[in-house]
Design a protein around this motif. Sequence first.
Motif, PDB file in Angstrom:
ATOM      1  N   GLY A  77       1.060  -1.364 -11.588  1.00  0.00           N
ATOM      2  CA  GLY A  77       1.255  -1.957 -10.259  1.00  0.00           C
ATOM      3  C   GLY A  77       0.313  -1.475  -9.377  1.00  0.00           C
ATOM      4  O   GLY A  77       0.826  -1.688  -8.009  1.00  0.00           O
TER       5      GLY A  77
ATOM      6  N   THR B 150       0.039 -10.788  -8.889  1.00  0.00           N
ATOM      7  CA  THR B 150       1.046  -9.849  -8.650  1.00  0.00           C
ATOM      8  C   THR B 150       0.412  -8.309  -8.429  1.00  0.00           C
ATOM      9  O   THR B 150      -0.737  -8.410  -8.796  1.00  0.00           O
ATOM     10  CB  THR B 150       2.200  -9.626  -9.577  1.00  0.00           C
ATOM     11  OG1 THR B 150       1.811  -9.325 -10.834  1.00  0.00           O
ATOM     12  CG2 THR B 150       2.788 -11.090  -9.891  1.00  0.00           C
ATOM     13  N   SER B 151       1.179  -7.474  -8.137  1.00  0.00           N
ATOM     14  CA  SER B 151       0.670  -6.055  -8.289  1.00  0.00           C
ATOM     15  C   SER B 151       0.316  -5.587  -9.757  1.00  0.00           C
ATOM     16  O   SER B 151      -0.469  -4.477  -9.920  1.00  0.00           O
ATOM     17  CB  SER B 151       1.745  -5.191  -7.673  1.00  0.00           C
ATOM     18  OG  SER B 151       2.696  -5.134  -8.503  1.00  0.00           O
TER      19      SER B 151
ATOM     20  N   TYR C  95      -2.981  -5.695   1.380  1.00  0.00           N
ATOM     21  CA  TYR C  95      -1.663  -5.668   1.008  1.00  0.00           C
ATOM     22  C   TYR C  95      -1.671  -4.868  -0.324  1.00  0.00           C
ATOM     23  O   TYR C  95      -2.235  -5.341  -1.390  1.00  0.00           O
ATOM     24  CB  TYR C  95      -0.888  -6.905   0.568  1.00  0.00           C
ATOM     25  CG  TYR C  95      -1.000  -7.483   2.056  1.00  0.00           C
ATOM     26  CD1 TYR C  95      -0.245  -7.556   3.351  1.00  0.00           C
ATOM     27  CD2 TYR C  95      -1.841  -8.906   2.241  1.00  0.00           C
ATOM     28  CE1 TYR C  95      -0.275  -8.179   4.345  1.00  0.00           C
ATOM     29  CE2 TYR C  95      -1.895  -9.676   3.366  1.00  0.00           C
ATOM     30  CZ  TYR C  95      -0.962  -9.342   4.346  1.00  0.00           C
ATOM     31  OH  TYR C  95      -1.176 -10.143   5.599  1.00  0.00           O
TER      32      TYR C  95
ATOM     33  N   ASN D  90       1.749  -2.846  -2.574  1.00  0.00           N
ATOM     34  CA  ASN D  90       3.367  -2.610  -2.910  1.00  0.00           C
ATOM     35  C   ASN D  90       3.325  -0.899  -3.201  1.00  0.00           C
ATOM     36  O   ASN D  90       4.319  -0.481  -3.759  1.00  0.00           O
ATOM     37  CB  ASN D  90       3.883  -3.421  -4.029  1.00  0.00           C
ATOM     38  CG  ASN D  90       3.465  -2.701  -5.552  1.00  0.00           C
ATOM     39  OD1 ASN D  90       2.401  -2.378  -5.622  1.00  0.00           O
ATOM     40  ND2 ASN D  90       4.225  -3.317  -6.262  1.00  0.00           N
ATOM     41  N   HIS D  91       2.373  -0.167  -3.037  1.00  0.00           N
ATOM     42  CA  HIS D  91       2.448   1.178  -3.235  1.00  0.00           C
ATOM     43  C   HIS D  91       1.519   1.831  -2.158  1.00  0.00           C
ATOM     44  O   HIS D  91       0.789   1.239  -1.584  1.00  0.00           O
ATOM     45  CB  HIS D  91       1.939   1.591  -4.468  1.00  0.00           C
ATOM     46  CG  HIS D  91       0.398   1.257  -4.802  1.00  0.00           C
ATOM     47  ND1 HIS D  91       0.065  -0.080  -4.809  1.00  0.00           N
ATOM     48  CD2 HIS D  91      -0.792   1.902  -4.551  1.00  0.00           C
ATOM     49  CE1 HIS D  91      -1.174  -0.267  -5.097  1.00  0.00           C
ATOM     50  NE2 HIS D  91      -1.788   1.169  -4.809  1.00  0.00           N
TER      51      HIS D  91
END
Length: 181
Positions: A77, A106-107, A151, A153-154
């Motif tokens: 991800g 998506t990631s 951006y 998500n981690h």
Amino acid sequence: MTVQLLRLSQILKEGEELSLETWNGQISERQAKNIARLCCLPFFKEWKEGADDSKVIEAIVTPMLNMSFAIGVDGTGSIITSDKPVYVYSPSYPCDEYERIIFPITSKICLFLFGGENKKNYPKNILFPIDKEKLEEITKSVTEAAYEKIYANHKLSKMELQYIHEVMKDKSKEKTDRAIF
């Protein structure tokens, strides 16, 4: 991908400016905004191939038609994106075919389209695991195409930060963007 590109505020702003310039004082700013949205956002009305109001979409889509695609999967991800979510590269534009498109979905999933010389280097229509080299390519391409924001998500790793800083340094030196959209 085309809708993602055409809905960018910078693209819509260019459409507004072009409308104001084209109608040279005969339309209001509001009308210019409406014209830009009608031409750039295809879901307001039916898209008919060859129609005058479809030419904006066709100019972006046509070079994609014969490209090969691949879907990369990253189980960690770690795929990033930006405020310009689609990276489109071609050494020249207009062109018959783009060289490469990278579109993080998506990631964990990224869509790649390969054209020109790149088609010879990659198998057609595959699903593959994203390795460190491809993740670096995605990170650098997305950073290069970004307007202002990245951006994730981690928490970005040292390596990702290094890639981002390298690309930003090169962008500030060159003041150009290889990505055409």
